[in-house]
Each structure stands twice: as C-alpha cells, then as structure tokens.
Design a protein around this motif. Structure first.
Motif: not given
Length: 291
Positions: A95-100, A102-104, A119-135
């Motif tokens: 759920g969107a209520q658990d951003p941490e 989601l990032a995991w 590598v490009d696909g991985a970069a997108r996923e890591f960026a998505r994770g960082g957006h869901a839970f910054p840091g």
C-alpha cells in the motif's frame, strides 16, 4: 505466534522452526507461521523445506510478504526474470501508506535488474524507491551501484561515503573499498576493508556470531588465510546456505586446498544460482584444478 520470529533475530533458527511449526499445527491457516519456517530454513540452507513453506504461505495469503519470499526463492535458483516479476507483484501489493516498504521492494527489483545487466532499468527502480521514501539506504546504495556500473566511480564513491556516515554496513564499506582500490588509493581501500571487518565483529557482541562475512572478506583479499578457513568452517558447521558454502570454498581455494574448495563450491551452486561472485569463484577453482 510471533515467538518464532523473535528467535530469528539471534539466529536461533532451529528453535524458530520448532515454535512456528507448533503454531502451524494449532493454526494451519495462519500464513505468517510458514513465512518464519521458510525464513529459518533459508538461513540454514535447507532450501526444499524453505520453498515448500513459502509456497504454502502464498497459497494461504498471497500478499507482499509472501511474494517477496517467493521472489527470493526464485533468485536463489537463478530464475531472475521470474524473480523480477514476482517482486513487482510484491511491490504492487504494498500500500501507498507504507512508503518505506515500497522503497524496499523497488530496491530489490533494481538489484535483480542489475544482475541481468539492465543498468538503465535498475536506475529507474532505485529512483522510484528514492522518490517513495527519500533517503532509503537500499535505494541510495542502488544508485551508487548503478553509477559504478556506468563507470561513474567518483559519484558512486561519494554516495557510499555519505551512507557510511549515516548508515554504515560492511557491504557498503567493501564496495567503497573496491572503488578506492580500483582508483589506486590502496591505503584508503585498506581502511574501508578494516572498517567492514570491525562492523561485522562488533555485531558479534550484540547479535549471533555469524562468521561467514568476515571469512569471505579475508578470503576475497587473500589475507589471513588460516583465519578465513577457520571462520568459514565455523559457520558451515551450523548452516549450509550457498553463501556460507561459497565463503568456505574460497577460503579453501586461498589455502590451496583445492579438492575441498571444489566440493564446497559445488554445494554453493546446488540451487542453480546466478550469483556472479559464486560463479566466478567456481570458475577459478575449476581452472586451478584443470577441469
């Protein structure tokens, strides 16, 4: 029903299996118990029992926790594309209520994609994770791994240094050390490797004594080979997971004990893993044996 999970933290895996199995007999439709049973068997290297438990968990309650476990089982067996699909199911079930969380999940997908060379696909996923839970440390470490894969070593090292200042782990320290070594800073690399070992040994003071990682560190660097063998053998007496067996194989290889290295390497590959380090070690051992 949570006692089994409590036993997992201090690595009391047999007790975790016993307690969770007892709970499963009383409450056979409670999916959580099978997750604990599977997790404990995974740690011990008893994969058939682990995979059966995860299948039961998924059948009873197909949620994010179950999907993530099945994805890991698929990864262990070298089925990376299947693992990616299943981990995406885990992310979608979060759920969107658990951003941490989601990032995991995003970070796990990124790591799987890196294993496939995307590598490009991985970069997108890591960026998505960082957006869901910054840091999120896993997402940030993933960004560093992408940078390293793209040859952007200074950027990767900067991220690793930042992570070491706020969430230090032995894995991050080793990654930073490897980059420093590649850049010619051997003194800096040795400091990072020493830091990684300290982190692992410090954990023995408050957690279970898990010697696999230190054995692997020493064997990878080709230092204190006798100690590497001793620590790897100690770990392998109580658990036979593929990563412990790989550490044992490489320690034996460094010590010149090639027949024993070959047997341990065979055990490390018994699931069909696609892990690059395990396969590289196996290739080196076979080459030394003239296989």
């Amino acid at each position: 029903k949570r006692l089994g999970a409590v036993y997992m933290s201090p690595h009391r895996f047999r007790e975790a299996i016993e307690v969770a199995s007892r709970a499963a007999r009383v409450h056979p439709t409670e999916a959580w118990n099978y997750g604990v049973i599977g997790d404990a068997h995974i740690e011990l290297g008893e994969y058939d029992a682990a995979f059966d438990a995860f299948d039961t968990m998924t059948r009873l309650r197909p949620d994010a926790a179950a999907y993530a476990r099945v994805a890991y089982a698929q990864e262990l067996q070298g089925h990376l594309q299947e693992a990616i699909r299943t981990m995406r199911m885990a992310a979608e079930a979060t759920g969107a209520q658990d951003p941490e969380a989601l990032a995991w999940h995003d970070a796990q997908i990124g790591n799987l994609l890196l294993q496939t060379g995307d590598v490009d696909g991985a970069a997108r996923e890591f960026a998505r994770g960082g957006h869901a839970f910054p840091g999120h440390p896993f997402a940030e470490a993933g960004v560093a791994r992408v940078a390293a894969a793209r040859g952007q070593y200074d950027d990767a090292l900067a991220i690793y240094r930042a992570l070491m200042s706020k969430a230090p782990t032995s894995e991050i320290a080793i990654a930073a050390g490897d980059l420093l070594s590649m850049s010619g800073d051997q003194a800096g690399a040795q400091l990072m490797y020493a830091r990684a070992e300290v982190i692992e040994r410090d954990a023995w003071l408050t957690e279970a004594r898990l010697t696999t990682n230190v054995a692997r560190m020493l064997a990878e660097r080709g230092v204190r080979t006798g100690e590497a063998v001793q620590l790897a053998e100690e770990a392998a007496r109580s658990r036979k997971d593929i990563f412990t067996m790989d550490a044992l194989a490489w320690a034996y290889f460094r010590a010149g004990r090639l027949p024993e290295a070959e047997e341990a390497s065979r055990q490390a590959r018994r699931t069909g893993t696609a892990d690059r380090r395990i396969l590289a070690h196996a290739a080196a051992i076979e080459n030394a044996l003239g296989v």
